[in-house]
Design a protein around this motif. Structure first.
Motif, mmCIF file in Angstrom:
data_model
loop_
_atom_site.group_PDB
_atom_site.id
_atom_site.type_symbol
_atom_site.label_atom_id
_atom_site.label_comp_id
_atom_site.label_asym_id
_atom_site.label_seq_id
_atom_site.Cartn_x
_atom_site.Cartn_y
_atom_site.Cartn_z
ATOM 1 N N LYS A 40 -77.311 -39.161 -57.283
ATOM 2 C CA LYS A 40 -77.107 -39.018 -55.834
ATOM 3 C C LYS A 40 -77.061 -37.559 -55.385
ATOM 4 O O LYS A 40 -77.229 -37.263 -54.208
ATOM 5 N N SER A 43 -73.162 -45.792 -52.035
ATOM 6 C CA SER A 43 -74.411 -46.125 -51.350
ATOM 7 C C SER A 43 -75.584 -45.492 -52.097
ATOM 8 O O SER A 43 -75.474 -44.398 -52.654
ATOM 9 N N HIS A 84 -71.755 -36.465 -43.902
ATOM 10 C CA HIS A 84 -72.378 -37.698 -44.348
ATOM 11 C C HIS A 84 -73.483 -38.091 -43.384
ATOM 12 O O HIS A 84 -73.592 -37.520 -42.315
HETATM 13 MG MG MG Z 1 -72.277 -43.153 -49.074
#
Ligand code: MG
Ligand code: AMP
Length: 344
Positions: free
Chosen positions: A57, A143, A236
């Motif tokens: 990520k 996520s 974010h």
């Molecule tokens: Mg996330």
């Protein structure tokens, strides 16, 4: 090499899901659909899997991962549960609610970003549920996006961000909810809302009398301020083009957008009702003004699409703070780095 597997129906996909569970058991990474957004899964008990998730990520390693189990009671070996946990589980699980509890030893600090607490979730999506059943161990899954880009609500988004960085991507279609789970911290008989989602504060209040809302949900953190949920301090859900949120009466905002789109190449996240009036190549409809569930489902998709046209600015409406609006508001103020323009 990332293997891409389409799941059309559960019965016909058992062999693929067994293989996915084996990859996870062996320390690999699998992207899977949930009802909220796509998750990037690894064995939550395995320090090296957690490290791989952060690396794939590009996520700071002090931002803890949520662990996923098939049933609420499956969390017992990993978290110190309590009466309120089971009351909330009865009301909302399986579903889009994550609960923070004290962690037990089998969950390494690498998974919890160094915290002595752990976030637990039981997704309702049939593919996620079956995968977790087949695993029989908790799957840590943030996520499935690269850190900083909007959460993926379909497999194509996860592929765009993580192709070549994970072992397998399971495509289970579009996510039903489209926003990440509601996160609450349990302290005795009190709940603190750390991240708003589809389970609203009003719904939580039906089960727990005292629901506090963490400052970070609505506000901007000050430099060096301590946060209950480390994820809240990062920028974010952020597209590359700057996002400006517009606050004002519907007519005034529409007039502003009509004049602004003539002046500069801007992308607009508009309500469906505004489409015929705005007439611009860079319009990204986010659902009807009053349909917050539709907006939640489309929002991250619209942000990605709007970002892809390389506009100078992305304009969007400031969501209301009530009900599901609170979750939309929380995501949008982050995408916009708290830039709100009031239109008179
Ligand atoms: Mg996330
Ligand atoms: P994501 O994995 O992208 O859905 O983000 C997970 C969110 O859960 C982040 O905002 C984390 O800060 C939060 N989280 C996970 N575990 C904990 C924990 N033990 N305490 C507080 N927040 C947590």
């Amino acid at each position: 090499m990332t293997e891409f597997v389409t799941i059309r129906n559960l019965e016909g996909s058992e062999a693929d899901l067994c293989r996915a569970a084996e990859i996870l058991r062996a320390g690999g990474l699998v992207v899977f659909p949930t009802e909220t957004v796509y998750g990037l899964g690894g064995d939550a008990r395995n320090e090296s899997s957690a490290k791989k998730i952060y690396a794939a990520k590009g996520r700071p390693s002090d931002n803890p991962l949520i662990i996923h189990v098939a049933k609420p009671e499956d969390a017992e070996p990993y978290a110190v549960t309590c009466d309120l946990y089971y009351r909330l589980a009865k009301a909302f699980l399986p579903g889009p609610l994550t609960m923070i509890l004290p962690k037990k030893d089998p969950i390494p600090l690498a998974t919890t970003g160094g915290l002595d607490s752990v976030a637990v979730r039981c997704p309702s999506h049939p593919v996620a549920h079956r995968l977790l059943e087949l695993c029989g161990f908790p799957v840590a899954a943030p996520s499935a996006n690269r850190s900083g880009s909007p959460s993926p609500t379909c497999a194509a988004h996860a592929k765009a961000d993580l192709d070549g960085r994970v072992d397998m991507i399971l495509d289970g279609g579009d996510c039903e909810i489209g926003l990440e789970s509601t996160i609450v911290k349990i302290d005795g008989d009190t709940l603190t809302l750390l991240r708003p989602g589809a389970i609203t504060p009003d719904a939580l209040s039906l089960v727990c009398k005292e629901v506090n809302i963490a400052d970070s949900v609505l506000g901007q953190l000050k430099e060096g301020e301590r946060v209950l949920s480390p994820g809240m301090k990062y920028r974010h859900y952020a597209p590359a083009s700057p996002v400006i949120l517009l606050d004002g009466a519907p007519d005034a905002v529409l007039r502003f957008l009509q004049s602004e789109q003539k002046k500069k190449p801007c992308a607009i996240l508009c309500y469906d009702e505004e489409l015929p009036v705005l007439k611009n190549e860079r319009l990204f409809p986010v659902g009807a003004r009053d349909d917050l569930a539709a907006q939640a489902k489309i929002l991250f998709h619209a942000l990605r699409d709007a970002d892809a046209v390389g506009a100078e600015i992305i304009y969007a409406h400031l969501p209301p703070k009530e009900g599901l609006g609170l979750a939309l508001y929380n995501r949008m103020i982050r995408a916009a780095a708290h830039t709100v323009r009031t239109i008179e």
